[in-house]
Design an enzyme around this catalytic site. Structure first.
Site, PDB file in Angstrom:
ATOM      1  N   LYS A 274       0.845  -1.199   0.000  1.00 38.31           N
ATOM      2  CA  LYS A 274       0.000   0.000   0.000  1.00 38.31           C
ATOM      3  C   LYS A 274       0.877   1.244   0.000  1.00 38.31           C
ATOM      4  O   LYS A 274       0.772   2.101  -0.860  1.00 38.31           O
ATOM      5  CB  LYS A 274      -0.917   0.001   1.222  1.00 38.31           C
ATOM      6  CG  LYS A 274      -1.859  -1.182   1.221  1.00 38.31           C
ATOM      7  CD  LYS A 274      -2.929  -1.040   2.278  1.00 38.31           C
ATOM      8  CE  LYS A 274      -3.815  -2.270   2.324  1.00 38.31           C
ATOM      9  NZ  LYS A 274      -4.309  -2.753   1.035  1.00 38.31           N
ATOM     10  N   CYS A 396      -4.730 -15.130   3.260  1.00 35.28           N
ATOM     11  CA  CYS A 396      -5.979 -14.938   2.520  1.00 35.28           C
ATOM     12  C   CYS A 396      -6.093 -15.934   1.387  1.00 35.28           C
ATOM     13  O   CYS A 396      -7.189 -16.342   1.011  1.00 35.28           O
ATOM     14  CB  CYS A 396      -6.069 -13.515   1.998  1.00 35.28           C
ATOM     15  SG  CYS A 396      -4.628 -13.022   1.028  1.00 35.28           S
ATOM     16  N   GLU A 576      -3.709  -5.010  -6.211  1.00 35.78           N
ATOM     17  CA  GLU A 576      -2.400  -4.513  -5.817  1.00 35.78           C
ATOM     18  C   GLU A 576      -1.365  -5.225  -6.672  1.00 35.78           C
ATOM     19  O   GLU A 576      -1.702  -6.033  -7.519  1.00 35.78           O
ATOM     20  CB  GLU A 576      -2.181  -4.782  -4.331  1.00 35.78           C
ATOM     21  CG  GLU A 576      -3.167  -4.002  -3.476  1.00 35.78           C
ATOM     22  CD  GLU A 576      -2.891  -4.103  -1.993  1.00 35.78           C
ATOM     23  OE1 GLU A 576      -2.412  -5.155  -1.542  1.00 35.78           O
ATOM     24  OE2 GLU A 576      -3.185  -3.115  -1.296  1.00 35.78           O
TER      25      GLU A 576
HETATM   26  P1  NAD Z   1      -9.957  -7.520  10.253  1.00 36.41           P
HETATM   27  O1  NAD Z   1     -10.934  -7.183   9.195  1.00 36.41           O
HETATM   28  O2  NAD Z   1     -10.471  -7.936  11.569  1.00 36.41           O
HETATM   29  O3  NAD Z   1      -8.993  -6.258  10.554  1.00 36.41           O
HETATM   30  C1  NAD Z   1      -8.217  -5.655   9.529  1.00 36.41           C
HETATM   31  C2  NAD Z   1      -7.867  -4.235   9.959  1.00 36.41           C
HETATM   32  O4  NAD Z   1      -9.064  -3.474  10.034  1.00 36.41           O
HETATM   33  C3  NAD Z   1      -7.217  -4.144  11.337  1.00 36.41           C
HETATM   34  O5  NAD Z   1      -6.257  -3.118  11.330  1.00 36.41           O
HETATM   35  C4  NAD Z   1      -8.401  -3.782  12.235  1.00 36.41           C
HETATM   36  O6  NAD Z   1      -8.025  -3.095  13.409  1.00 36.41           O
HETATM   37  C5  NAD Z   1      -9.183  -2.860  11.313  1.00 36.41           C
HETATM   38  N1  NAD Z   1     -10.621  -2.781  11.597  1.00 36.41           N
HETATM   39  C6  NAD Z   1     -11.399  -3.677  12.247  1.00 36.41           C
HETATM   40  N2  NAD Z   1     -12.682  -3.253  12.259  1.00 36.41           N
HETATM   41  C7  NAD Z   1     -12.707  -2.057  11.612  1.00 36.41           C
HETATM   42  C8  NAD Z   1     -13.752  -1.131  11.268  1.00 36.41           C
HETATM   43  N3  NAD Z   1     -15.018  -1.337  11.613  1.00 36.41           N
HETATM   44  N4  NAD Z   1     -13.409  -0.034  10.557  1.00 36.41           N
HETATM   45  C9  NAD Z   1     -12.139   0.179  10.168  1.00 36.41           C
HETATM   46  N5  NAD Z   1     -11.112  -0.650  10.478  1.00 36.41           N
HETATM   47  C10 NAD Z   1     -11.398  -1.763  11.179  1.00 36.41           C
HETATM   48  O7  NAD Z   1      -8.980  -8.637   9.642  1.00 36.41           O
HETATM   49  P2  NAD Z   1      -7.786  -9.409  10.357  1.00 36.41           P
HETATM   50  O8  NAD Z   1      -8.317 -10.448  11.277  1.00 36.41           O
HETATM   51  O9  NAD Z   1      -6.802  -8.428  10.893  1.00 36.41           O
HETATM   52  O10 NAD Z   1      -7.097 -10.122   9.104  1.00 36.41           O
HETATM   53  C11 NAD Z   1      -7.543 -11.328   8.575  1.00 36.41           C
HETATM   54  C12 NAD Z   1      -8.401 -11.094   7.348  1.00 36.41           C
HETATM   55  O11 NAD Z   1      -7.680 -10.369   6.360  1.00 36.41           O
HETATM   56  C13 NAD Z   1      -8.808 -12.393   6.670  1.00 36.41           C
HETATM   57  O12 NAD Z   1     -10.153 -12.296   6.268  1.00 36.41           O
HETATM   58  C14 NAD Z   1      -7.892 -12.463   5.448  1.00 36.41           C
HETATM   59  O13 NAD Z   1      -8.390 -13.249   4.407  1.00 36.41           O
HETATM   60  C15 NAD Z   1      -7.791 -11.019   5.099  1.00 36.41           C
HETATM   61  N6  NAD Z   1      -6.610 -10.740   4.289  1.00 36.41           N
HETATM   62  C16 NAD Z   1      -6.790 -10.432   2.972  1.00 36.41           C
HETATM   63  C17 NAD Z   1      -5.677 -10.213   2.158  1.00 36.41           C
HETATM   64  C18 NAD Z   1      -5.833  -9.885   0.700  1.00 36.41           C
HETATM   65  O14 NAD Z   1      -4.892  -9.378   0.108  1.00 36.41           O
HETATM   66  N7  NAD Z   1      -6.967 -10.172   0.088  1.00 36.41           N
HETATM   67  C19 NAD Z   1      -4.393 -10.251   2.711  1.00 36.41           C
HETATM   68  C20 NAD Z   1      -4.262 -10.535   4.066  1.00 36.41           C
HETATM   69  C21 NAD Z   1      -5.378 -10.775   4.851  1.00 36.41           C
END
Ligand code: NAD
Length: 598
Positions: A274, A396, A576
């Site tokens: 990012k 993911c 990305e």
């Molecule tokens: P998450 O959605 O719980 O949190 C991600 C981020 O969002 C964290 O920094 C969290 O603090 C923040 N967040 C949580 N609630 C929020 C809200 N309401 N508003 C704004 N920000 C908020 O995810 P996680 O448990 O940290 O990560 C795992 C998830 O990420 C899995 O679903 C995985 O598949 C996904 N992931 C996707 C990719 C991709 O490139 N597609 C890569 C890595 C992880």
């Protein structure tokens, strides 16, 4: 001033610092001593107002008399200091390392493992596997805590950004945007190259921190650090360009302030994909890292500062979900770049839609590996198991479903069972370990409950990795990789991502059926197909509704120059990776010119 978003930081009266991250890291002795002395001085200051036991026993820890005499001396001296003699302290300097052979460098020897709660509310921790953290006068108790998932020990406690902090961070980024975007792009690229050099310099320390804070295996952590440095060099060499279309010159201009909200599972490379394209294109970034990987975020941000990134161009807003929500709701943020779960991504997208801001979503996946009867089954099993357990099943693009042609189902199951049975669950820092812990005990509890539920619904466990057998570790987050068969069609495990190493096996009889089952989930991130048929390989790339397809390769394949992103519930179509990332961080401008009339 380089800032962590917090007015308290600006006042200089706070809180937590990571003084000596991760035991076994070769830190420069003087820095460790300075940090230890400072922490101890704080204790001394507290002690001058509140009665305490003397010097080394100040932590109330039986191991407080460190075997390292110099460290002990520093500690005692610090302890004997008074509040007025606390030395001026650059908290960031503690992270600096000395070059040279790691084996030659002194190691910090911190043996306390117990938090000391002061009656005044000041706190000091010395934790053996993680870090010393110090909470200073004026500290807020509103902190996010990251813990080593293998041991449960605290790695970092970081103050949560208040609403004012977040607004201030966005304002600082906005102020920094103009001068930064006005620099020649080559000057911005130079900062990226310096950042890459620093990441390479601190490779060992950063990788050890990734292992300690999120439980990745050491080899995976090394790979992540290397990939971060390589990505920085790549973006420094592949600058956002302009092109001619008809009589117009099409140029890319930065958007302004980009809010980057990231998860913990790849705590360096996900944010890097990012901030690197965003920064080199001339944007300023406010970054809300996961609350579970804040120590890595702090260490990374420090490297940017050392690389010469001007103040304000990359602001850090530590905190949890509420901080992320506040940042995305900030009216003057020009773009939201989010990676995380699908539910959170959809909530975030609402903020962007409300003000027509650019929004880039990289979300969850429920990824299929399709095995045809003409496949090399041993190779397929190798690929499926390694993709199912990568990042301890928390990627993911992890393999979640094996779809196998009925005639070879028994053979594939046997190959999967052998591999799962040979896994070694253990300390992610140990090179012999092949599967580490989940990120938190709560994540393990979720996986346990889901497994119990699906077995109750009629599914059968066909393979399970051996349980943890290391008494010195905390088993709370360790979940053995598991293969399950017979999951009913409508079961949530076939519809919703479970972020753990659970692989379901389903069979099919016809090619069409394979594509249909693979496409039945709401997600569209990644898939793999194993076959020796060129026709099937061709059909796979046509029929699978995903952003990444592996043919006789793992479904979690990714390369820096290729696009990375998903369809359906896995993303919103802005990939990305490579130069594709520029579409998420720039706007196109068509410039038409004509000769001036004299
Ligand atoms: P998450 O959605 O719980 O949190 C991600 C981020 O969002 C964290 O920094 C969290 O603090 C923040 N967040 C949580 N609630 C929020 C809200 N309401 N508003 C704004 N920000 C908020 O995810 P996680 O448990 O940290 O990560 C795992 C998830 O990420 C899995 O679903 C995985 O598949 C996904 N992931 C996707 C990719 C991709 O490139 N597609 C890569 C890595 C992880």
């Amino acid at each position: 001033m380089w800032s962590v978003a917090s007015p308290a930081a600006a006042r200089g009266d706070l809180w937590l610092r990571i003084v000596a991250p991760v035991l076994d890291l070769p830190l420069e002795r003087s820095k460790v001593e300075a940090g230890a002395a400072y922490g101890a001085a704080l204790l001394g200051a507290v002690a001058s107002r509140t009665p305490m036991t003397p010097s080394r026993r100040a932590c109330g820890c039986e191991n407080a008399s460190s075997p390292d005499p110099d460290w002990r001396l520093a500690y005692e001296e610090g302890y004997n200091a008074t509040a007025s003699s606390i030395p001026p302290f650059d908290p960031w300097s503690i992270h600096k390392r000395v070059p040279g052979d790691a084996a030659q460098r002194p190691r910090p020897l911190l043996r306390c493992a117990q938090a000391l709660e002061q009656p005044s509310g000041h706190r000091c921790w010395c934790t053996s596997l993680t870090s010393i953290v110090v909470m200073m006068e004026g500290a807020s108790d509103n902190v996010v805590t990251s813990r080593n998932p293998a041991t449960g020990a605290i790695v970092a406690e970081t103050p949560v950004s208040s609403p004012e902090d977040v607004t201030q961070a966005v304002q600082s980024a906005r102020d920094a945007f103009r001068p930064w975007s006005s620099l020649p792009v080559e000057d911005r690229a130079e900062v990226l190259v310096r950042f890459a050099e620093l990441v390479e310099r601190d490779r060992n320390e950063l990788a050890a921190l990734v292992v300690a804070e999120v439980g990745k295996l050491r080899a995976e952590a090394d790979g992540e650090v290397d990939w971060t440095a390589a990505s920085a060099r790549w973006y420094a060499e592949h600058l956002p360009g302009s092109e001619r279309r008809g009589t117009a010159m099409v140029i890319r201009r930065p958007l302004g302030v980009v809010a980057a909200v990231t998860p913990w599972n790849s705590p360096m490379i996900t944010p890097a994909w990012k901030w690197l394209p965003a920064l080199v294109a001339g944007n300023a970034v406010v970054w809300k890292p996961s609350e579970l990987s804040t120590a890595i975020a702090l260490a990374t941000v420090e490297l940017w500062r050392e690389a010469g990134l001007p103040a304000g161009v990359l602001e850090l807003a530590p905190g949890g979900a509420e901080t992320g929500r506040m940042l995305c709701a900030e009216p003057s943020v020009d773009a939201i770049h989010f990676t995380g779960s699908t539910d959170t991504g959809r909530a975030v997208a609402g903020f962007a839609a409300a003000r027509s801001a650019r929004c880039v979503l990289e979300l969850g996946g429920l990824n299929s590996a399709i095995v045809f009867d003409d496949a090399d089954l041993e190779h397929a099993a190798d690929c499926i198991v390694s993709a199912a357990i990568a990042v301890n099943g928390q990627k993911c693009t992890s393999a979640r479903r094996a779809l196998v042609e009925r005639g070879v189902e028994a053979e594939l199951l046997s190959a999967l069972t052998t591999r799962i049975g040979a896994l070694r669950l253990g300390d992610p820092a140990d090179p012999a370990t092949t599967l580490g812990p989940l990120i938190t005990p709560a994540a393990r509890a979720r996986a346990d409950a889901e497994l119990e539920r699906v077995v109750g619904a009629g599914a059968v466990i066909v393979a399970r990795a051996p349980a943890l057998d290391e008494p010195r570790l905390d088993e709370a987050a360790f979940f053995p990789a598991t293969v399950v068969r017979g999951v009913p069609l409508a079961d949530p495990l076939r519809r919703r991502e479970l972020f753990a190493p659970v692989l379901t096996v389903e069979s099919f009889d016809r090619d069409d059926e394979a594509w249909e089952i693979a496409n039945e989930t709401p997600y569209g991130l990644a898939a793999a197909v194993y076959t020796s048929s060129v026709e099937r390989a061709g059909a796979a790339q046509e029929r699978l509704e995903v952003g990444v397809v592996g043919i006789n390769r793992r479904c979690d394949s990714a390369e820096l120059e290729a696009p990375f992103g998903g369809a359906k519930a896995s993303g919103n179509g802005f990939p990305e990776g490579g130069e594709y990332a520029y579409s998420g961080v720039t706007m196109l401008k068509a410039v038409y010119g004509a000769q001036a009339r004299s």
